[in-house]
Design an enzyme around this catalytic site. Structure first.
Site, mmCIF file in Angstrom:
data_model
loop_
_atom_site.group_PDB
_atom_site.id
_atom_site.type_symbol
_atom_site.label_atom_id
_atom_site.label_comp_id
_atom_site.label_asym_id
_atom_site.label_seq_id
_atom_site.Cartn_x
_atom_site.Cartn_y
_atom_site.Cartn_z
ATOM 1 C CG ASP A 305 -44.311 -43.064 -71.502
ATOM 2 O OD1 ASP A 305 -45.376 -42.798 -72.200
ATOM 3 O OD2 ASP A 305 -43.238 -42.920 -72.141
ATOM 4 C CB ALA A 375 -28.560 -45.564 -73.314
ATOM 5 C CD GLU A 377 -30.848 -50.339 -68.330
ATOM 6 O OE1 GLU A 377 -30.142 -50.410 -67.368
ATOM 7 O OE2 GLU A 377 -31.942 -50.482 -68.561
ATOM 8 C CB THR A 378 -26.526 -44.433 -69.202
ATOM 9 O OG1 THR A 378 -26.941 -43.971 -70.608
ATOM 10 C CG2 THR A 378 -25.823 -45.783 -69.594
ATOM 11 N NE ARG A 379 -32.434 -42.864 -65.016
ATOM 12 C CZ ARG A 379 -32.436 -42.031 -64.092
ATOM 13 N NH1 ARG A 379 -33.131 -40.923 -64.159
ATOM 14 N NH2 ARG A 379 -31.724 -42.529 -63.148
ATOM 15 C CE LYS A 392 -28.673 -33.780 -74.447
ATOM 16 N NZ LYS A 392 -27.707 -34.467 -75.497
HETATM 17 N N1 LIG Z 1 -31.096 -37.008 -75.237
HETATM 18 C C1 LIG Z 1 -30.987 -37.055 -73.987
HETATM 19 N N2 LIG Z 1 -29.806 -37.067 -73.545
HETATM 20 C C2 LIG Z 1 -29.452 -37.085 -72.233
HETATM 21 N N3 LIG Z 1 -30.489 -37.409 -71.250
HETATM 22 C C3 LIG Z 1 -31.874 -37.797 -71.618
HETATM 23 C C4 LIG Z 1 -32.189 -37.481 -73.221
HETATM 24 N N4 LIG Z 1 -33.386 -37.604 -73.326
HETATM 25 C C5 LIG Z 1 -33.746 -37.876 -72.006
HETATM 26 N N5 LIG Z 1 -32.759 -37.920 -71.069
HETATM 27 C C6 LIG Z 1 -33.096 -38.092 -69.609
HETATM 28 O O1 LIG Z 1 -33.437 -39.335 -69.477
HETATM 29 C C7 LIG Z 1 -34.634 -39.471 -68.659
HETATM 30 C C8 LIG Z 1 -35.374 -40.760 -69.329
HETATM 31 O O2 LIG Z 1 -35.575 -40.569 -70.468
HETATM 32 P P1 LIG Z 1 -36.527 -41.484 -71.252
HETATM 33 O O3 LIG Z 1 -37.232 -40.883 -72.393
HETATM 34 O O4 LIG Z 1 -36.108 -42.949 -71.267
HETATM 35 O O5 LIG Z 1 -37.989 -41.499 -70.314
HETATM 36 P P2 LIG Z 1 -39.086 -42.538 -69.972
HETATM 37 O O6 LIG Z 1 -38.557 -43.819 -69.307
HETATM 38 O O7 LIG Z 1 -39.623 -43.016 -71.828
HETATM 39 O O8 LIG Z 1 -39.920 -41.833 -69.291
HETATM 40 P P3 LIG Z 1 -40.978 -40.841 -69.869
HETATM 41 O O9 LIG Z 1 -40.989 -40.760 -71.398
HETATM 42 O O10 LIG Z 1 -42.379 -40.797 -69.237
HETATM 43 O O11 LIG Z 1 -40.254 -39.530 -69.567
HETATM 44 C C9 LIG Z 1 -35.219 -38.277 -68.996
HETATM 45 O O12 LIG Z 1 -36.079 -37.841 -68.002
HETATM 46 C C10 LIG Z 1 -34.030 -37.359 -69.048
HETATM 47 O O13 LIG Z 1 -33.881 -36.870 -67.588
HETATM 48 MG MG LIG Z 2 -40.570 -42.467 -73.320
#
Ligand SMILES: Nc1ncnc2c1ncn2[C@@H]1O[C@H](COP(=O)(O)OP(=O)(O)OP(=O)(O)O)[C@@H](O)[C@H]1O
Ligand SMILES: [Mg+2]
Ligand SMILES: [K+]
EC number: 7.2.2.6
Length: 677
Positions: A305, A375, A377-379, A392
């Site tokens: 990741d 989450a 899922e929703t990002r 956000k």
């Molecule tokens: N606290 C938050 N609030 C809103 N959106 C977020 C938050 N943290 C991350 N995101 C968004 O969600 C996306 C996915 O985050 P996540 O941490 O699940 O990534 P991941 O699948 O673990 O991949 P990686 O860790 O390699 O970035 C991020 O790229 C960002 O755009």
């Molecule tokens: Mg991650």
């Protein structure tokens, strides 16, 4: 990051002494039965012992010769036992030092009424909440539910620099036995007594739960088959010999059998496996099974990741950028409101940045609000109040969200977010209701040395794929900077699993490194799942390896060790079988020359006498085991090169070497033994 192996001498006094004692204990036939090749040797040795006690019954004339064979065979078994005991001993020593860490500690348990009661750590159960303050030892494995603290984990990792752990996000798990250096935290205990990480670690390094790997089982079957074949060969020699008028002695037949069956690899096989596991541990990686280490040696794809693995992962808000008709103030306020209860490091960094910019807020106004946690899922994350939603999240996710509400996309959103992504940063779009008001610029940096590490993997023939939840532009920038072969952006947890399954369907073994709860399913699906010790408990439970140093590029060492393990086993098997063939030429002529003078032609080694020839071959067969212990334990040095080239090289060294070595060895031993017999 530290990836150099902890140096330790192979032959440490106390470990060697214990191993010598254990070599005798392992003579127990019930224990020996697990190693069929050596068990056959033991049975042969026992028969010879009977002959020594009942010479008349067995019609023994040359008792000295029989006794010599007995002693050599006994040592052959002891040497094999010693190899295994030595390999086990190193793990036991490490387990002992871990057990010292496991002493009972005092825990400050918080009861239902919110009062603190002091109990012993052994009384803690899953779900208990404890308070841990500066100077306290954390009484059990758990998850921080409140607060932030710096923690000294040296008891487990050997690394003295304290690490920061905090509630929410991927850095919230703590391990019992480690020490809080500053601040105080509330921890929810996640395991019952006896199931802790330290307990698992102790039983692992002790080898208590060690099971034969699929590769070992397959090799064992081959060795048993060879043993049965040679047993038949030796038995059929009896009628052949009597046909030409020789009565072969039982002792000589047993000696021949032992020389022919693959005792070298049979004696070293389990030591090779144990030492491989031990080498992984020495790199501060805990492998839950030998199978995982072997799989690492055969993987062809690694999924990583991005955040926290390839980059440092401290994604910090560094700028609020307004879009459309909004002002910077509006963007900042919306960013703050969407992060009020966002416990992730990203969320907290938004509040931190706003505060540093002089922004203040009356929290009491928002007590009625409904918070939406982040989450994967929703990002997205945010809050709803008085019918207005503040959100956000990933730019594409927020775009979809406002479009569903019937909102418009500001024309400058794409340009401004692409600019951030092109620099490797993560843009988070911020919305109020159906209006996108701004972008949060989250900065992150690629860890140094990544490019070189991935280059190394490429030389091993391993493909690297970065899987990230981030947008394609950021992903592309980071992928290019880090030098991975391929990347997949905007991936949700199930996408990571899909990528792994697709690779596996092509017949490839896949490794995955990760630290987050969202990585857990993929870590479980991968053939090698390497979780970071800093990561969440879910990730660590799903994985079959945990890196105590939380260095994802450690997968490279694990792969090397796996390859080394497979190569060492293959090379010593080749050597062992090649060896046995050579011994045939030393012994057979010796057995038959008396009756068939023509056999002399085969005696090109010009050994001193038939007896000397047999004894010399047997002695060589025995001492080759301890001579190869260092190689079995340290493993063959692995240099990245194509598999075919590697195979050719090893066949040349260990196949040809295995044929030649006994001729020289037996000849030299015969020069010495010949002086006595
Ligand atoms: N606290 C938050 N609030 C809103 N959106 C977020 C938050 N943290 C991350 N995101 C968004 O969600 C996306 C996915 O985050 P996540 O941490 O699940 O990534 P991941 O699948 O673990 O991949 P990686 O860790 O390699 O970035 C991020 O790229 C960002 O755009
Ligand atoms: Mg991650
Ligand atoms: K042998």
């Amino acid at each position: 990051m530290k990836s150099e192996i902890k140096k330790q001498s192979l032959f440490q006094g106390p470990i060697v002494r214990q191993a010598v004692i254990d070599s005798f204990k392992k003579l127990n036939p019930l224990v020996m039965m697990r190693n069929p090749v050596m068990f056959v040797v033991e049975v042969g040795t026992f028969i010879i012992l009977l002959m020594l006690f009942m010479p008349r019954y067995f019609n023994i004339q040359n008792r000295g010769y029989v006794f010599a064979v007995f002693i050599i065979l006994l040592f052959t078994i002891l040497f094999a036992n010693f190899a295994e005991a030595l390999a086990e001993g190193r793990g036991k020593a490490q387990a002992d030092s871990l057990k010292k860490t496991k002493a009972d500690t005092v825990a400050k348990r918080i009861n239902d009424k919110g009062e603190i009661e002091t109990v012993s750590s052994t009384e803690l159960r899953k779900g208990d909440i404890v308070l841990v303050e500066a100077g306290d030892i954390i009484p059990g494995d758990g998850e921080i539910i409140e607060g932030l603290a710096s923690i000294d984990e040296s008891a487990i990792t050997g690394e003295s620099a304290p690490v920061i752990k905090e509630a929410g996000g991927d850095f919230s798990s703590v391990t019992g036995g480690t020490k809080v250096v500053s601040d105080s935290i509330k921890v929810r205990i996640t395991v019952d007594p006896g199931e802790s990480f330290l307990d698992k670690m102790i039983s692992l390094v002790e080898g208590a739960s060690r099971q034969k790997t699929p590769n070992e089982l397959a090799l064992n079957t081959l060795l048993i088959t060879l043993t049965l074949i040679f047993l038949m060969v030796v038995i059929t020699l009896i009628p052949i010999a009597s046909y030409v008028g020789i009565k072969l002695q039982i002792v000589t037949l047993i000696a021949l059998l032992v020389c022919l069956i693959p005792t070298t690899i049979g004696g070293l096989l389990s030591a090779i496996g144990i030492a491989g596991m031990d080498r992984v541990t020495r790199f501060n990686v805990l492998a839950m099974s030998g199978k995982a280490v072997e799989a690492a040696g055969d993987i062809s794809t690694i999924i990583l990741d991005k955040t926290g693995t390839i980059t440092f992962g401290n994604r910090m808000a560094s700028q609020f950028i307004p879009v459309g008709s909004a002002t910077e103030e509006e963007a900042r306020e919306a960013a703050v409101l969407s992060s009020l209860k966002d416990e992730t490091p990203e969320g907290r960094s938004v509040l931190e940045l706003a505060k540093n910019q002089g922004f203040s807020i009356d929290y009491s106004q928002y007590e009625q609000a409904e918070f939406i946690p982040f989450a994967a899922e929703t990002r997205m994350s945010g809050m709803d109040i008085n019918g207005v939603s503040y959100r956000k999240g990933a730019v594409d996710a927020i775009q979809k969200y406002v479009q569903q509400l019937g909102g418009e996309i500001p024309s400058d959103l794409k340009e401004k977010s692409d600019q951030i992504a092109n620099q490797g940063g993560t843009p988070l779009a911020v919305s109020v209701g159906k209006k996108i008001v701004g972008i949060i610029y989250l900065k992150d940096t690629v860890k140094p040395g990544m490019r070189e590490r991935f280059e190394e993997l490429r030389k091993m023939g391993i493909k690297t794929i970065m899987c990230t939840g981030d947008n394609p532009l950021t992903a592309a920038t980071i992928a290019k900077e880090a030098g991975v072969d391929d990347f997949i952006a905007e991936s949700k947890p199930e996408d990571k699993i899909r990528v792994i399954r697709e690779e596996q369907a092509k017949g490839n073994l896949v490794a995955m490194t990760g630290d987050g709860t969202n990585d857990a399913p993929a870590l479980a699906q991968a053939d090698v799942g390497l979780a970071m010790n800093s990561g969440t408990i879910a990730a660590k439970e799903a994985a079959n390896m945990v890196d105590l140093d939380s260095d994802p590029t450690k997968i490279i060492e694990v792969v090397s060790i796996g390859k080394q393990l497979l190569m060492t086993r293959g090379a010593l098997t080749t050597f062992s079988i090649a060896n046995d063939i050579a011994k045939y030429f030393a012994i057979l002529p010796a057995m038959f020359t008396v009756a068939i003078p023509q056999m002399k032609a085969l005696n090109f080694m010009h050994l001193h006498s038939p007896t000397s020839a047999i004894l010399s071959a047997l002695i060589f067969n025995a001492i080759i085991i301890p001579l190869l212990i260092p190689l079995a334990m340290k493993g063959i040095t692995y240099k990245p090169m194509p598999a075919v080239k590697l195979l050719r090289r090893n066949l040349l060294i260990y196949g040809l070497g295995g044929v030649i070595a006994p001729f020289i060895g037996i000849k030299l031993i015969d020069l010495f033994v010949g002086m006595f017999v």
